[in-house]
Design an enzyme around this catalytic site. Structure first.
Site, PDB file in Angstrom:
ATOM      1  N   GLU A  16       0.827  -1.202   0.000  1.00 30.81           N
ATOM      2  CA  GLU A  16       0.000   0.000   0.000  1.00 30.81           C
ATOM      3  C   GLU A  16       0.865   1.257   0.000  1.00 30.81           C
ATOM      4  OE1 GLU A  16      -3.165   2.734   2.526  1.00 30.81           O
ATOM      5  OE2 GLU A  16      -2.378   0.928   3.489  1.00 30.81           O
ATOM      6  N   ASP A  22       9.213   5.715  15.055  1.00 34.49           N
ATOM      7  CA  ASP A  22       8.990   7.140  14.806  1.00 34.49           C
ATOM      8  C   ASP A  22       9.361   7.878  16.096  1.00 34.49           C
ATOM      9  OD1 ASP A  22       8.090   9.671  14.219  1.00 34.49           O
ATOM     10  OD2 ASP A  22       5.987   9.128  13.991  1.00 34.49           O
ATOM     11  N   ILE A  23      10.394   8.701  16.033  1.00 37.52           N
ATOM     12  CA  ILE A  23      10.828   9.459  17.209  1.00 37.52           C
ATOM     13  C   ILE A  23      10.608  10.935  16.903  1.00 37.52           C
ATOM     14  CG2 ILE A  23      12.682   9.842  18.872  1.00 37.52           C
ATOM     15  CD1 ILE A  23      13.990   7.252  17.781  1.00 37.52           C
ATOM     16  N   ASP A  24       9.745  11.561  17.706  1.00 36.36           N
ATOM     17  CA  ASP A  24       9.294  12.922  17.423  1.00 36.36           C
ATOM     18  C   ASP A  24       9.700  13.845  18.573  1.00 36.36           C
ATOM     19  OD1 ASP A  24       7.616  15.284  17.199  1.00 36.36           O
ATOM     20  OD2 ASP A  24       6.420  14.150  15.753  1.00 36.36           O
ATOM     21  N   CYS A  64      13.031  24.776  23.164  1.00 37.69           N
ATOM     22  CA  CYS A  64      11.969  24.823  22.162  1.00 37.69           C
ATOM     23  C   CYS A  64      10.767  24.041  22.672  1.00 37.69           C
ATOM     24  CB  CYS A  64      12.415  24.161  20.850  1.00 37.69           C
ATOM     25  SG  CYS A  64      13.913  24.846  20.129  1.00 37.69           S
ATOM     26  N   CYS A 117      18.529  21.083  20.913  1.00 37.54           N
ATOM     27  CA  CYS A 117      17.715  19.911  21.231  1.00 37.54           C
ATOM     28  C   CYS A 117      17.841  18.808  20.184  1.00 37.54           C
ATOM     29  CB  CYS A 117      16.245  20.277  21.488  1.00 37.54           C
ATOM     30  SG  CYS A 117      15.406  21.173  20.178  1.00 37.54           S
ATOM     31  N   ARG A 157      11.281  17.565   9.383  1.00 35.98           N
ATOM     32  CA  ARG A 157      10.934  18.674  10.276  1.00 35.98           C
ATOM     33  C   ARG A 157      11.531  18.492  11.664  1.00 35.98           C
ATOM     34  NH1 ARG A 157       4.870  21.232  11.348  1.00 35.98           N
ATOM     35  NH2 ARG A 157       5.586  23.338  11.788  1.00 35.98           N
ATOM     36  N   VAL A 201      12.933  11.699  13.568  1.00 39.00           N
ATOM     37  CA  VAL A 201      13.585  10.681  12.739  1.00 39.00           C
ATOM     38  C   VAL A 201      12.709   9.433  12.690  1.00 39.00           C
ATOM     39  CG1 VAL A 201      15.975  11.455  13.107  1.00 39.00           C
ATOM     40  CG2 VAL A 201      14.961   9.827  14.706  1.00 39.00           C
ATOM     41  N   HIS A 202      12.853   8.694  11.589  1.00 40.37           N
ATOM     42  CA  HIS A 202      12.159   7.420  11.416  1.00 40.37           C
ATOM     43  C   HIS A 202      13.204   6.337  11.171  1.00 40.37           C
ATOM     44  CE1 HIS A 202       8.705   9.989   9.524  1.00 40.37           C
ATOM     45  NE2 HIS A 202       8.692  10.047  10.844  1.00 40.37           N
ATOM     46  N   LEU A 233       3.640   5.109   7.392  1.00 38.51           N
ATOM     47  CA  LEU A 233       4.721   6.006   7.809  1.00 38.51           C
ATOM     48  C   LEU A 233       5.230   6.756   6.586  1.00 38.51           C
ATOM     49  CD1 LEU A 233       6.479   6.921  10.243  1.00 38.51           C
ATOM     50  CD2 LEU A 233       8.139   5.186   9.548  1.00 38.51           C
TER      51      LEU A 233
END
Length: 419
Positions: free
Chosen positions: A44, A109-111, A122, A131, A162, A165-166, A318
């Site tokens: 998909e 997924d690290i946001d 920030c 950061c 942005r 990292v993935h 993702l």
């Protein structure tokens, strides 16, 4: 670098998909050598178009067909989903319940927004070079554990474009993991637990697992520059009270008395750390219980924070590598793990800067060769831009997977005596 204007995307995206997107390596990656019949066709893809028009359950007969569609619709964003039991674009024709996700890469997924309770510089979608160190630490810790503790081999780390990292873990066996196995892997890699109401989110007890010891040793390399100097987490009574809330009461009170006498965060940390080390030495000789408050603080402030739902669900989408972030214009580029500490998200090319580089390069005085194939011309195009080193990292990742696949085939044929 050319300033990015979101309003320019309709003009820039056709150039990007026609001249810069690495269609060849991308198709080889998701085709996995054609070892499993129809693997690519059952995958998909979802596309976000202008004005947030969202197309799910897109699938394609070949990488070339996907390339043609990308160049036709020029999506603002590409997401990759699972490999399904039936072709996703025919899911409406399949009996209810029969259409199921079968396989997918294990993804992380690290946001940066998940660290808002521990970063002072920030908040929300904002990031800065201070950061960003949290993302560097996260990749070092998770990648080491994936390879050394969980035994995986093929990991593709990607900057989100942005604030995060993935990671795509692409080993054949891992792509077959059930949601239960995926959740177990995330659980193993999780130390920071509890929501906004939980003050103390890391709790260590003996025996200390080797994964925790190794993670602390990674954090220690960055802790002074990042947390004590950059974030100044012990710089004022208000901020040190927040840290001391994580320390057991019998140690907290003496530190509250001593902290005002020290000059800065570094000196206050030395005091706290020294106290904990003395307590642990005493516990080693049978006097009292060990205390790991210094380790718990380091981990609470710096340890990676994973989104379990992204990793657990086989059908979870993702964002694809080499997607364009519609707000920043930055490309979702693969990370070179050999140069991870030098990576700067603010130098990642934007779609505007890449198109400007193409314009500046012109055709180098060459006339277009009418007989030249589109892939050849495109390969020459991206090499004229600052996207080139990132495409090379991606190609090396795909080549290493292909090399491992050939080695595995040879090994199997030798075992079968099929010479």
């Amino acid at each position: 670098m050319a300033r990015f204007e979101p309003a320019a995307l309709p003009e820039l995206l056709p150039v990007f998909y026609r001249r810069l997107f690495p269609h060849g390596a991308y198709g080889r990656w998701l085709g996995y050598g054609g070892v499993v019949k129809n693997y690519f066709q059952l995958r998909e893809f979802s596309f976000t178009l202008r004005d947030d028009v969202y197309l799910r359950f897109q699938s394609f007969g070949s990488p070339q067909e996907l390339e043609r569609e990308l160049q036709r619709i020029n999506p603002y964003k590409i997401d990759i989903g699972a490999v399904y039991s039936h072709r996703p674009n025919q899911h409406n024709t399949v009996h209810l319940g029969a259409f199921q996700p079968q396989e997918k890469e294990l993804v992380f997924d690290i946001d940066m927004t998940d660290y808002d309770d521990v970063r002072m510089c920030c908040s929300s979608a904002e990031i800065c070079s201070k950061c960003w160190t949290l993302m560097t630490i996260a990749v070092h810790i998770i990648d080491r554990a994936l390879v050394e503790d969980l035994g995986v081999r093929h990991r593709l780390w990607v900057y989100s474009g942005r604030r995060g990292v993935h990671c795509w873990v692409c080993d054949d066996a891992v792509r077959k993991w059930s949601p239960v196995l995926r959740a177990a892997a995330v659980e193993y890699l999780t130390l920071v637990k509890g929501g906004a109401e939980t003050v103390k989110k890391v709790n260590l007890s003996e025996p200390i697992h080797p994964f925790i010891r190794r993670s602390v040793s990674v954090v220690e390399k960055y802790f002074e520059a990042y947390a004590l100097v950059g974030q100044d987490i012990l710089g004022s009574p208000e901020s040190w009270d927040k840290v001391l809330a994580l320390v057991p009461e019998e140690h907290r009170e003496p530190l509250q008395v001593e902290f005002p006498k020290k000059r800065d965060s570094v000196q206050r940390w030395e005091l706290l750390k020294g106290r904990m080390e003395r307590v642990r030495r005493a516990a080693g000789t049978g006097k009292g219980l060990p205390c790991y408050a210094d380790w718990e603080i380091m981990l609470q402030y710096c340890f990676p924070r994973l989104d379990i739902n992204v990793s657990k669900g086989v059908g979870h989408l993702l964002k694809s590598p080499f997607s364009v972030h519609p707000k920043t214009g930055r490309i979702s580029v693969p990370l070179d793990l050999q140069r991870l500490d030098q990576f700067d998200p603010f130098t990642v090319p934007t779609i505007s800067s890449l198109c400007q580089e193409l314009d500046a390069a012109g055709d180098d005085g060459e006339q277009e060769d009418g007989g030249e194939t589109e892939p050849k011309r495109r390969a020459r195009d991206y090499k004229k831009t600052s996207l080139a080193p990132y495409v090379r990292v991606f190609e090396q990742f795909v080549e290493e997977m292909e090399h491992a696949r050939r080695g595995e085939r040879l090994r199997r044929s030798d075992l079968q005596g099929d010479f």
